[in-house]
Design an enzyme around this catalytic site. Sequence first.
Site, PDB file in Angstrom:
ATOM      1  CD  GLU A 130      -3.020   0.929   2.280  1.00 60.57           C
ATOM      2  OE1 GLU A 130      -3.376  -0.204   2.648  1.00 60.57           O
ATOM      3  OE2 GLU A 130      -3.468   1.973   2.777  1.00 60.57           O
ATOM      4  CE  LYS A 170      -6.385  -1.799   5.259  1.00 59.78           C
ATOM      5  NZ  LYS A 170      -5.562  -0.890   4.449  1.00 59.78           N
ATOM      6  CG  ASP A 176       1.102 -17.223  11.334  1.00 64.69           C
ATOM      7  OD1 ASP A 176       0.346 -16.532  10.634  1.00 64.69           O
ATOM      8  OD2 ASP A 176       0.803 -18.367  11.740  1.00 64.69           O
ATOM      9  CG  HIS A 227      -4.257   7.415   0.439  1.00 62.75           C
ATOM     10  ND1 HIS A 227      -5.195   6.490   0.144  1.00 62.75           N
ATOM     11  CD2 HIS A 227      -3.535   6.901   1.454  1.00 62.75           C
ATOM     12  CE1 HIS A 227      -5.062   5.465   0.940  1.00 62.75           C
ATOM     13  NE2 HIS A 227      -4.064   5.682   1.742  1.00 62.75           N
TER      14      HIS A 227
END
Length: 434
Positions: A83, A270, A286, A384
Amino acid sequence: MDTTHLTKFYKKKHTDKIEALYLAGVISKKEKETLLNRTLELDSETGNHLIENYIGNYSMPLGVAMNYVIDAEEMVVPMAIEEPSVIAASSFAAKIIGSAGGFNTEVTQRRMIGQVTLKNIANFEEASRKIETAKQDILSRANEAYPSIVKRGGGARDLEVRILKDDSDSGIPTFLSVHIHIDTQEAMGANIVNTMMEGISPYIEELTGGTALLRILTNYATECLATATCVIPTNKLKTATFSGEEVRDRIIEATQVATIDPYRAVTHNKGIMNGVDAVVLASGNDWRAIEAGVHAYASRSGQYRSLTTWQKNDTGDLVGELTLPLPVGTVGGAISIHPGAQLAHSIMNHPNAHTLERIIVSVGLAQNFAAVRALVTEGIQTGHMGLHARSLAISAGAKGDHVQQVADILKHSKHKNLQRAKNILLNLLEEFDK
Ligand code: MEV
Protein backbone atom coordinates in the site's frame (compact mmCIF):
# COMPACT_ATOMS: atom_id res chain seq x y z
CA MET A 1 23.49 4.22 14.08
CA ASP A 2 24.55 7.49 12.46
CA THR A 3 21.24 9.08 11.44
CA THR A 4 22.89 12.04 9.70
CA HIS A 5 23.08 9.85 6.56
CA LEU A 6 19.34 9.24 6.70
CA THR A 7 18.03 12.81 6.43
CA LYS A 8 15.59 13.32 3.53
CA PHE A 9 15.88 9.60 2.92
CA TYR A 10 12.65 9.47 0.90
CA LYS A 11 14.09 11.91 -1.63
CA LYS A 12 17.13 9.77 -2.44
CA LYS A 13 17.49 7.50 -5.49
CA HIS A 14 17.04 3.78 -4.80
CA THR A 15 20.80 3.03 -4.88
CA ASP A 16 21.56 6.08 -2.71
CA LYS A 17 19.02 4.90 -0.15
CA ILE A 18 20.89 1.61 0.14
CA GLU A 19 24.24 3.43 0.40
CA ALA A 20 22.80 5.71 3.09
CA LEU A 21 21.64 2.71 5.14
CA TYR A 22 25.11 1.24 4.83
CA LEU A 23 26.83 4.50 5.83
CA ALA A 24 24.45 4.92 8.76
CA GLY A 25 25.45 1.45 10.00
CA VAL A 26 21.97 0.00 9.54
CA ILE A 27 23.02 -2.67 7.02
CA SER A 28 26.31 -4.49 6.44
CA LYS A 29 28.42 -4.40 3.27
CA LYS A 30 27.15 -7.86 2.33
CA GLU A 31 23.52 -6.77 2.83
CA LYS A 32 24.20 -3.68 0.74
CA GLU A 33 25.45 -5.93 -2.11
CA THR A 34 22.42 -8.20 -1.71
CA LEU A 35 20.08 -5.24 -2.04
CA LEU A 36 21.99 -3.69 -4.95
CA ASN A 37 22.16 -7.02 -6.80
CA ARG A 38 18.50 -7.71 -6.00
CA THR A 39 19.30 -11.15 -4.61
CA LEU A 40 16.95 -10.92 -1.65
CA GLU A 41 14.74 -13.57 -3.27
CA LEU A 42 13.95 -16.90 -1.66
CA ASP A 43 15.81 -19.46 -3.80
CA SER A 44 13.67 -22.07 -5.50
CA GLU A 45 15.17 -24.98 -3.58
CA THR A 46 14.26 -23.40 -0.24
CA GLY A 47 10.82 -22.40 -1.56
CA ASN A 48 10.27 -25.96 -2.67
CA HIS A 49 11.05 -27.25 0.81
CA LEU A 50 9.00 -24.58 2.52
CA ILE A 51 5.62 -25.23 0.91
CA GLU A 52 3.81 -27.87 -1.11
CA ASN A 53 3.40 -27.31 -4.88
CA TYR A 54 5.83 -24.37 -4.92
CA ILE A 55 5.94 -22.61 -8.30
CA GLY A 56 7.72 -19.30 -7.64
CA ASN A 57 7.98 -16.26 -5.36
CA TYR A 58 5.32 -13.62 -4.94
CA SER A 59 7.28 -10.51 -4.09
CA MET A 60 6.24 -7.53 -2.02
CA PRO A 61 8.01 -4.17 -1.68
CA LEU A 62 10.29 -3.97 1.37
CA GLY A 63 10.89 -0.48 2.73
CA VAL A 64 12.11 1.18 5.89
CA ALA A 65 10.24 3.55 8.17
CA MET A 66 12.40 6.30 9.59
CA ASN A 67 12.48 8.48 12.72
CA TYR A 68 11.41 5.86 15.28
CA VAL A 69 12.52 6.46 18.86
CA ILE A 70 11.40 3.50 20.97
CA ASP A 71 12.32 3.41 24.66
CA ALA A 72 14.88 6.15 23.95
CA GLU A 73 16.54 4.18 21.15
CA GLU A 74 16.60 5.38 17.54
CA MET A 75 15.36 2.76 15.13
CA VAL A 76 14.92 2.11 11.43
CA VAL A 77 11.97 -0.23 10.97
CA PRO A 78 11.64 -2.63 8.02
CA MET A 79 8.14 -2.92 6.54
CA ALA A 80 6.90 -5.24 3.78
CA ILE A 81 3.81 -3.69 2.26
CA GLU A 82 2.29 -2.87 -1.12
CA GLU A 83 0.00 0.00 0.00
CA PRO A 84 1.71 3.20 -1.24
CA SER A 85 1.21 5.60 1.68
CA VAL A 86 1.88 3.38 4.70
CA ILE A 87 5.65 3.84 5.12
CA ALA A 88 5.45 7.57 4.39
CA ALA A 89 2.70 7.94 7.02
CA SER A 90 4.63 5.80 9.50
CA SER A 91 7.81 7.87 9.15
CA PHE A 92 5.81 11.10 9.37
CA ALA A 93 4.08 10.03 12.58
CA ALA A 94 7.31 8.66 14.08
CA LYS A 95 8.98 12.00 13.40
CA ILE A 96 6.33 13.98 15.29
CA ILE A 97 6.22 11.45 18.14
CA GLY A 98 10.03 11.12 18.15
CA SER A 99 10.43 14.88 18.50
CA ALA A 100 8.18 14.67 21.56
CA GLY A 101 10.22 11.97 23.30
CA GLY A 102 9.21 8.91 21.29
CA PHE A 103 7.39 5.75 22.34
CA ASN A 104 7.49 4.12 25.74
CA THR A 105 6.66 0.45 25.80
CA GLU A 106 5.84 -2.30 28.26
CA VAL A 107 5.58 -6.02 27.69
CA THR A 108 4.14 -8.81 29.77
CA GLN A 109 6.05 -12.04 30.25
CA ARG A 110 5.75 -14.10 27.08
CA ARG A 111 3.45 -17.06 27.58
CA MET A 112 1.75 -18.91 24.74
CA ILE A 113 -1.42 -20.83 25.53
CA GLY A 114 -2.20 -24.37 24.41
CA GLN A 115 -5.68 -25.88 24.64
CA VAL A 116 -6.81 -29.45 25.08
CA THR A 117 -10.57 -29.32 24.58
CA LEU A 118 -12.58 -32.35 25.71
CA LYS A 119 -16.06 -33.66 24.98
CA ASN A 120 -18.13 -36.40 26.66
CA ILE A 121 -17.32 -35.25 30.20
CA ALA A 122 -19.76 -36.80 32.67
CA ASN A 123 -19.10 -34.52 35.63
CA PHE A 124 -17.46 -31.16 34.88
CA GLU A 125 -16.77 -30.15 38.49
CA GLU A 126 -15.12 -33.45 39.28
CA ALA A 127 -13.08 -33.45 36.02
CA SER A 128 -11.90 -29.88 36.75
CA ARG A 129 -10.87 -30.86 40.28
CA LYS A 130 -8.91 -33.87 39.06
CA ILE A 131 -7.03 -31.78 36.51
CA GLU A 132 -6.18 -29.10 39.04
CA THR A 133 -4.95 -31.72 41.52
CA ALA A 134 -2.74 -33.24 38.81
CA LYS A 135 -1.42 -29.82 37.69
CA GLN A 136 2.29 -30.47 38.39
CA ASP A 137 2.09 -33.89 36.81
CA ILE A 138 0.45 -32.47 33.66
CA LEU A 139 3.03 -29.66 33.39
CA SER A 140 5.86 -32.20 33.76
CA ARG A 141 4.37 -34.39 31.06
CA ALA A 142 4.03 -31.35 28.78
CA ASN A 143 7.72 -30.58 29.33
CA GLU A 144 8.68 -34.20 28.68
CA ALA A 145 6.91 -33.94 25.32
CA TYR A 146 9.28 -31.11 24.25
CA PRO A 147 12.47 -31.33 26.32
CA SER A 148 14.55 -28.96 24.14
CA ILE A 149 12.47 -25.92 25.14
CA VAL A 150 13.08 -26.79 28.80
CA LYS A 151 16.85 -26.94 28.07
CA ARG A 152 16.56 -23.47 26.53
CA GLY A 153 15.04 -22.14 29.76
CA GLY A 154 11.36 -22.32 28.77
CA GLY A 155 8.58 -24.86 29.24
CA ALA A 156 5.06 -25.33 30.57
CA ARG A 157 4.46 -22.96 33.51
CA ASP A 158 0.82 -22.91 34.46
CA LEU A 159 -2.55 -24.55 33.97
CA GLU A 160 -6.14 -23.32 33.90
CA VAL A 161 -9.39 -25.23 33.49
CA ARG A 162 -12.36 -23.68 31.68
CA ILE A 163 -15.86 -25.07 31.39
CA LEU A 164 -17.20 -23.94 28.00
CA LYS A 165 -20.93 -23.58 28.54
CA ASP A 166 -23.29 -21.96 26.07
CA ASP A 167 -26.16 -20.28 27.91
CA SER A 168 -28.32 -19.71 24.84
CA ASP A 169 -30.69 -22.28 23.35
CA SER A 170 -28.26 -23.22 20.59
CA GLY A 171 -28.17 -26.89 21.59
CA ILE A 172 -24.35 -26.78 21.76
CA PRO A 173 -23.16 -29.18 24.48
CA THR A 174 -20.75 -28.20 27.24
CA PHE A 175 -17.01 -28.80 26.69
CA LEU A 176 -14.03 -28.72 29.01
CA SER A 177 -10.92 -26.83 27.97
CA VAL A 178 -7.55 -27.23 29.67
CA HIS A 179 -5.18 -24.31 29.08
CA ILE A 180 -1.44 -24.73 29.48
CA HIS A 181 0.63 -21.53 29.66
CA ILE A 182 3.99 -22.10 28.02
CA ASP A 183 7.19 -20.10 27.96
CA THR A 184 8.42 -20.61 24.39
CA GLN A 185 11.45 -18.28 24.83
CA GLU A 186 12.39 -16.68 21.49
CA ALA A 187 10.03 -18.81 19.38
CA MET A 188 6.44 -18.01 18.46
CA GLY A 189 6.14 -21.61 19.51
CA ALA A 190 3.25 -23.13 17.56
CA ASN A 191 5.11 -26.42 17.13
CA ILE A 192 6.23 -26.51 20.75
CA VAL A 193 2.72 -25.86 22.03
CA ASN A 194 0.98 -28.25 19.65
CA THR A 195 3.44 -31.06 20.42
CA MET A 196 2.90 -30.54 24.15
CA MET A 197 -0.89 -30.56 23.76
CA GLU A 198 -0.82 -33.81 21.81
CA GLY A 199 1.62 -35.20 24.39
CA ILE A 200 -0.58 -34.53 27.43
CA SER A 201 -4.00 -35.27 25.96
CA PRO A 202 -4.05 -39.09 26.65
CA TYR A 203 -3.31 -38.37 30.33
CA ILE A 204 -6.02 -35.70 30.49
CA GLU A 205 -8.48 -38.12 28.88
CA GLU A 206 -7.52 -40.73 31.48
CA LEU A 207 -8.00 -38.25 34.34
CA THR A 208 -11.35 -36.92 33.17
CA GLY A 209 -12.92 -39.85 31.31
CA GLY A 210 -13.56 -37.44 28.43
CA THR A 211 -12.43 -37.43 24.80
CA ALA A 212 -9.85 -34.90 23.59
CA LEU A 213 -11.41 -33.26 20.52
CA LEU A 214 -8.86 -30.46 19.90
CA ARG A 215 -5.19 -30.22 20.87
CA ILE A 216 -3.76 -26.96 19.61
CA LEU A 217 -2.42 -23.55 20.61
CA THR A 218 -4.77 -20.58 20.72
CA ASN A 219 -3.78 -17.55 18.66
CA TYR A 220 -5.63 -15.43 21.21
CA ALA A 221 -2.37 -14.77 23.05
CA THR A 222 -3.71 -12.90 26.06
CA GLU A 223 -0.60 -13.81 28.08
CA CYS A 224 1.73 -12.12 25.59
CA LEU A 225 0.77 -8.44 25.48
CA ALA A 226 2.75 -5.40 24.40
CA THR A 227 1.80 -1.77 25.09
CA ALA A 228 3.11 1.43 23.53
CA THR A 229 2.33 4.93 24.76
CA CYS A 230 3.28 8.37 23.52
CA VAL A 231 2.69 11.95 24.66
CA ILE A 232 2.40 14.67 22.01
CA PRO A 233 2.26 18.35 22.94
CA THR A 234 -0.30 20.35 20.98
CA ASN A 235 2.35 22.57 19.39
CA LYS A 236 3.38 19.51 17.36
CA LEU A 237 -0.13 19.00 16.05
CA LYS A 238 -1.17 22.22 14.39
CA THR A 239 -1.79 22.31 10.65
CA ALA A 240 -2.39 25.14 8.18
CA THR A 241 -6.12 25.08 8.98
CA PHE A 242 -6.36 23.75 12.54
CA SER A 243 -4.81 24.72 15.85
CA GLY A 244 -2.94 22.02 17.80
CA GLU A 245 -5.78 21.91 20.36
CA GLU A 246 -8.34 21.38 17.60
CA VAL A 247 -6.33 18.54 16.06
CA ARG A 248 -5.88 16.94 19.50
CA ASP A 249 -9.60 17.15 20.28
CA ARG A 250 -10.55 15.81 16.86
CA ILE A 251 -8.21 12.81 17.25
CA ILE A 252 -9.78 12.11 20.66
CA GLU A 253 -13.30 12.39 19.22
CA ALA A 254 -12.48 10.20 16.22
CA THR A 255 -11.20 7.52 18.63
CA GLN A 256 -14.38 7.86 20.70
CA VAL A 257 -16.36 7.12 17.54
CA ALA A 258 -14.18 4.04 16.90
CA THR A 259 -14.80 2.95 20.50
CA ILE A 260 -18.58 2.93 20.18
CA ASP A 261 -19.11 2.11 16.48
CA PRO A 262 -17.83 -1.25 15.18
CA TYR A 263 -18.16 -0.02 11.57
CA ARG A 264 -15.63 2.73 12.25
CA ALA A 265 -13.60 0.57 14.67
CA VAL A 266 -12.80 -1.97 11.95
CA THR A 267 -11.35 0.71 9.66
CA HIS A 268 -9.58 2.45 12.54
CA ASN A 269 -7.97 -0.87 13.53
CA LYS A 270 -7.18 -1.68 9.90
CA GLY A 271 -5.05 1.45 9.91
CA ILE A 272 -3.17 0.10 12.96
CA MET A 273 -2.69 -3.25 11.23
CA ASN A 274 -1.24 -1.51 8.15
CA GLY A 275 1.83 -0.89 10.27
CA VAL A 276 1.70 -4.01 12.44
CA ASP A 277 1.30 -6.48 9.56
CA ALA A 278 4.05 -4.84 7.53
CA VAL A 279 6.62 -5.38 10.30
CA VAL A 280 5.27 -8.81 11.23
CA LEU A 281 5.53 -9.88 7.58
CA ALA A 282 9.00 -8.35 7.09
CA SER A 283 10.21 -10.15 10.22
CA GLY A 284 9.07 -13.52 8.85
CA ASN A 285 6.33 -13.96 11.44
CA ASP A 286 2.83 -15.39 10.98
CA TRP A 287 0.70 -12.33 10.28
CA ARG A 288 -2.53 -14.37 10.07
CA ALA A 289 -1.99 -15.43 13.69
CA ILE A 290 -1.39 -11.83 14.76
CA GLU A 291 -4.42 -10.54 12.82
CA ALA A 292 -6.73 -13.19 14.32
CA GLY A 293 -5.54 -12.53 17.89
CA VAL A 294 -5.62 -8.75 17.59
CA HIS A 295 -9.21 -8.62 16.36
CA ALA A 296 -10.38 -10.97 19.12
CA TYR A 297 -8.61 -8.64 21.58
CA ALA A 298 -10.48 -5.68 20.09
CA SER A 299 -13.71 -7.53 20.98
CA ARG A 300 -12.77 -8.46 24.55
CA SER A 301 -15.47 -6.21 26.07
CA GLY A 302 -18.14 -8.06 24.06
CA GLN A 303 -18.16 -5.42 21.33
CA TYR A 304 -15.55 -4.79 18.63
CA ARG A 305 -13.84 -1.48 19.56
CA SER A 306 -10.85 0.74 18.82
CA LEU A 307 -7.58 -0.82 19.89
CA THR A 308 -6.04 2.57 20.62
CA THR A 309 -7.02 5.20 23.15
CA TRP A 310 -6.23 8.89 22.62
CA GLN A 311 -6.78 11.22 25.56
CA LYS A 312 -5.76 14.58 26.96
CA ASN A 313 -3.46 14.75 30.01
CA ASP A 314 -3.46 17.45 32.74
CA THR A 315 -1.15 19.69 30.74
CA GLY A 316 -3.28 19.40 27.61
CA ASP A 317 -0.98 17.04 25.68
CA LEU A 318 -2.37 14.28 23.50
CA VAL A 319 -1.68 10.86 25.02
CA GLY A 320 -1.94 7.72 22.89
CA GLU A 321 -1.90 4.11 23.99
CA LEU A 322 -2.09 0.79 22.20
CA THR A 323 -2.01 -2.73 23.64
CA LEU A 324 -1.83 -5.78 21.39
CA PRO A 325 -1.35 -9.51 21.83
CA LEU A 326 1.91 -10.04 19.92
CA PRO A 327 3.09 -13.65 19.96
CA VAL A 328 5.96 -13.07 17.53
CA GLY A 329 9.26 -14.90 17.50
CA THR A 330 12.83 -14.30 16.44
CA VAL A 331 13.67 -17.94 15.69
CA GLY A 332 11.88 -20.76 13.88
CA GLY A 333 9.44 -20.83 10.97
CA ALA A 334 10.48 -18.76 7.97
CA ILE A 335 12.63 -16.43 10.08
CA SER A 336 15.90 -18.31 9.73
CA ILE A 337 15.23 -19.37 6.12
CA HIS A 338 13.86 -16.31 4.34
CA PRO A 339 16.58 -13.85 3.22
CA GLY A 340 14.14 -10.91 3.50
CA ALA A 341 13.30 -11.84 7.09
CA GLN A 342 16.99 -12.17 7.92
CA LEU A 343 17.67 -8.72 6.48
CA ALA A 344 14.72 -7.29 8.42
CA HIS A 345 16.08 -8.68 11.71
CA SER A 346 19.49 -7.28 10.89
CA ILE A 347 18.02 -3.82 10.14
CA MET A 348 16.37 -3.91 13.58
CA ASN A 349 19.74 -4.87 15.11
CA HIS A 350 18.68 -8.46 15.84
CA PRO A 351 16.02 -7.75 18.46
CA ASN A 352 14.92 -10.43 20.89
CA ALA A 353 11.23 -11.34 20.84
CA HIS A 354 10.35 -8.81 23.56
CA THR A 355 12.05 -5.99 21.65
CA LEU A 356 10.36 -7.05 18.42
CA GLU A 357 7.01 -6.79 20.23
CA ARG A 358 7.95 -3.30 21.44
CA ILE A 359 8.81 -2.21 17.90
CA ILE A 360 5.64 -3.63 16.35
CA VAL A 361 3.24 -2.13 18.90
CA SER A 362 4.94 1.29 18.51
CA VAL A 363 4.53 1.12 14.74
CA GLY A 364 0.84 0.27 15.23
CA LEU A 365 0.34 3.34 17.42
CA ALA A 366 2.23 5.59 14.99
CA GLN A 367 0.22 4.29 12.04
CA ASN A 368 -3.05 5.00 13.84
CA PHE A 369 -1.91 8.49 14.78
CA ALA A 370 -0.93 9.24 11.17
CA ALA A 371 -4.22 7.96 9.73
CA VAL A 372 -6.54 9.62 12.24
CA ARG A 373 -4.62 12.90 12.22
CA ALA A 374 -4.92 13.03 8.44
CA LEU A 375 -8.60 12.00 8.50
CA VAL A 376 -9.61 14.73 10.97
CA THR A 377 -7.60 17.46 9.21
CA GLU A 378 -6.91 17.56 5.48
CA GLY A 379 -8.39 14.08 4.80
CA ILE A 380 -6.26 11.19 3.63
CA GLN A 381 -6.72 11.60 -0.10
CA THR A 382 -4.21 14.45 -0.45
CA GLY A 383 -1.31 12.37 0.85
CA HIS A 384 -2.71 9.13 -0.54
CA MET A 385 -3.22 10.41 -4.04
CA GLY A 386 0.32 11.75 -4.23
CA LEU A 387 1.68 8.25 -3.74
CA HIS A 388 -1.19 6.54 -5.54
CA ALA A 389 -0.34 8.69 -8.57
CA ARG A 390 3.00 6.85 -8.85
CA SER A 391 1.23 3.46 -8.85
CA LEU A 392 -1.12 4.72 -11.57
CA ALA A 393 1.86 5.97 -13.59
CA ILE A 394 3.51 2.53 -13.34
CA SER A 395 0.22 0.79 -14.26
CA ALA A 396 -0.02 3.11 -17.28
CA GLY A 397 3.38 1.80 -18.42
CA ALA A 398 5.67 4.65 -17.32
CA LYS A 399 9.32 3.71 -16.77
CA GLY A 400 12.32 5.46 -15.17
CA ASP A 401 12.02 9.24 -14.78
CA HIS A 402 8.65 9.17 -16.51
CA VAL A 403 7.05 7.60 -13.41
CA GLN A 404 7.60 10.72 -11.30
CA GLN A 405 6.82 13.06 -14.22
CA VAL A 406 3.47 11.36 -14.92
CA ALA A 407 2.70 11.27 -11.18
CA ASP A 408 3.47 14.98 -10.76
CA ILE A 409 1.13 15.99 -13.60
CA LEU A 410 -1.51 13.52 -12.39
CA LYS A 411 -1.44 14.97 -8.87
CA HIS A 412 -2.62 18.31 -10.24
CA SER A 413 -5.17 16.82 -12.64
CA LYS A 414 -8.87 16.90 -11.93
CA HIS A 415 -9.30 13.20 -12.78
CA LYS A 416 -6.72 10.96 -11.11
CA ASN A 417 -7.34 7.66 -12.87
CA LEU A 418 -5.55 5.15 -15.08
CA GLN A 419 -6.88 6.57 -18.35
CA ARG A 420 -5.64 10.04 -17.41
CA ALA A 421 -2.23 8.57 -16.46
CA LYS A 422 -2.04 6.82 -19.86
CA ASN A 423 -2.87 10.07 -21.68
CA ILE A 424 -0.22 12.00 -19.71
CA LEU A 425 2.36 9.33 -20.51
CA LEU A 426 1.43 9.40 -24.19
CA ASN A 427 1.86 13.18 -24.28
CA LEU A 428 5.23 12.92 -22.54
CA LEU A 429 6.44 10.25 -24.96
CA GLU A 430 5.26 12.32 -27.95
CA GLU A 431 7.13 15.35 -26.57
CA PHE A 432 10.17 13.15 -26.13
CA ASP A 433 10.02 11.95 -29.77
CA LYS A 434 9.79 15.47 -31.21
C1 MEV B 1 -6.20 2.91 4.95
O1 MEV B 1 -5.37 1.82 4.57
C2 MEV B 1 -6.26 3.03 6.47
C3 MEV B 1 -7.25 4.07 6.98
O2 MEV B 1 -8.54 3.82 6.45
C4 MEV B 1 -7.27 3.94 8.50
C5 MEV B 1 -8.33 4.77 9.18
O3 MEV B 1 -9.38 5.07 8.56
O4 MEV B 1 -8.12 5.07 10.36
C6 MEV B 1 -6.85 5.45 6.57
